[in-house]
Design an enzyme around this catalytic site. Structure first.
Site, PDB file in Angstrom:
ATOM      1  N   SER A 267       0.901  -1.134  -0.101  1.00  0.00           N
ATOM      2  CA  SER A 267      -0.106  -0.089   0.012  1.00  0.00           C
ATOM      3  C   SER A 267       1.214   1.244  -0.076  1.00  0.00           C
ATOM      4  O   SER A 267       1.397   1.485  -0.986  1.00  0.00           O
ATOM      5  CB  SER A 267      -0.937  -0.100   1.149  1.00  0.00           C
ATOM      6  OG  SER A 267      -2.039  -1.014   0.990  1.00  0.00           O
TER       7      SER A 267
ATOM      8  N   LYS B  95     -22.048  16.935   5.027  1.00  0.00           N
ATOM      9  CA  LYS B  95     -21.082  17.517   6.444  1.00  0.00           C
ATOM     10  C   LYS B  95     -20.973  16.126   7.318  1.00  0.00           C
ATOM     11  O   LYS B  95     -19.881  16.015   7.779  1.00  0.00           O
ATOM     12  CB  LYS B  95     -21.493  18.872   7.208  1.00  0.00           C
ATOM     13  CG  LYS B  95     -20.609  19.210   8.105  1.00  0.00           C
ATOM     14  CD  LYS B  95     -19.376  19.549   7.612  1.00  0.00           C
ATOM     15  CE  LYS B  95     -18.225  20.104   8.729  1.00  0.00           C
ATOM     16  NZ  LYS B  95     -16.960  20.287   8.291  1.00  0.00           N
TER      17      LYS B  95
END
Length: 333
Positions: A153, A205
């Site tokens: 990764s 949000k």
């Protein structure tokens, strides 16, 4: 480095230590009274240590005995080297800012002609991993990354910024992908009589808040963020490794042992550390001497790091996480 340089280095270190000792004795022992004499002995020891260290640093800079720098990226990659857990602030993984500073320091060192990047990391936070990759890519000279146990990764992201990647036959390499996750406790909250009331400005949000179910629109929004990071990851690897983007995507975030990774073009060569040094000698056409650039750690930091390393080895996770300020959606390499 010649024998004459060795003698000069030794002379500087010994001379610096003796000078510090004489200075400490005069200032802290001879001049003060009886009580200060006892304290002075202790302070003198400290002055001798500091003086010897300063002389050693000067000798290293005046008569360097190395021409290759090594920087290590070990453990989960985060901004500050810590992860959430029972030991607050415990140093567990690679501190991105420290690693970048070490690479830049090596780049500014006139004695350093090449850089080795030792990788033993399962990945971690996105931006800190990219900061290290950029620093390695900007290094003025050959850069050789090599995987020990794991280069996955974010670790592979960093390797894509180096000129070459080496691995051992048993190294675990790959995992070219991005993962996002969230904890959904909305049903549990309902069973406990806990409700979620929204007070927010902006449609997305509170996307990813664990106390509410995701709408399809929110799910698509969060998946889009992951897809964007993945596209960037693929492009960086394809560019750094000289591969086609489709070939990178075909790995489907799998991990491979070193031999198979080499066959797929994810790794340039298989070999030991000695093999790598021999290779760098060929690149520089000179005998190689390696100096490890690393940040200084106090005793408390070393003890704390050892304790948290035990927790990590016991299975405390395989990657760092990017956690937003306003929700619990986690994103990581």
């Amino acid at each position: 480095m010649s024998d004459g340089d060795d003698l000069w280095r030794l002379g500087i270190v010994v001379g610096g230590g003796l000078l510090a000792a004489v200075f400490g004795l005069l200032v802290f022992v001879v001049v003060p009274g009886s009580f200060a004499e006892l304290l002075g002995v202790l302070v003198t020891i400290g002055v001798v240590i500091l003086g010897t260290r300063a002389a050693g640093d000067f000798a290293d800079s005046a008569f360097p005995d190395y021409n290759v720098a090594q920087v290590a990226v070990e453990g989960p990659i985060t901004r500050d080297g810590s992860t959430p857990g029972p030991i607050p602030g415990g140093a567990l993984g690679a501190t991105a800012d420290d690693v970048v500073e070490q690479i830049e320091r090596a780049d500014e060192d006139d004695a350093v002609d090449a850089l080795l990047v030792k990788l033993d990391t399962p990945g971690g936070q996105v931006v800190p991993s990219d900061d290290i990759r950029r620093a390695a890519a900007d290094f003025d000279g050959p850069t050789v990354a090599y995987a020990t146990d794991v280069c996955a990764s974010g670790g592979y992201w960093i390797a894509s910024g180096c000129d070459e990647l080496w691995a051992r036959r048993g190294s675990i390499v790959g995992s070219i992908g991005v993962i996002g996750s969230r904890v959904n406790v909305s049903e549990l909250a309902e069973d406990l009589g806990v409700s979620y009331e929204r007070f927010a400005a902006g449609k997305y949000k509170d996307a990813g808040m664990p106390l509410k179910d995701l709408s399809e629109d929110e799910r698509e929004y969060l998946q889009g963020i992951i897809d964007g990071f993945y596209d960037d990851f693929v492009e960086r690897v394809a560019e750094g490794r000289g591969m086609e983007p489709d070939a990178v995507r075909e790995t489907e975030a799998r991990v491979y042992l070193g031999d198979e990774a080499n066959e797929l073009g994810l790794v340039d060569s298989i070999g030991t550390r000695d093999d790598i040094e021999d290779h760098v000698e060929g690149l520089l056409d000179a005998e190689v001497s390696v100096r490890e650039f690393e940040p200084e750690k106090g005793l408390a930091a070393r003890l704390r790091g050892g304790a948290t390393a035990v927790a990590y080895a016991a299975g405390a996770g395989v990657a760092g996480a990017v956690v937003g300020d306003d929700h619990d959606f986690r994103l990581r390499f």
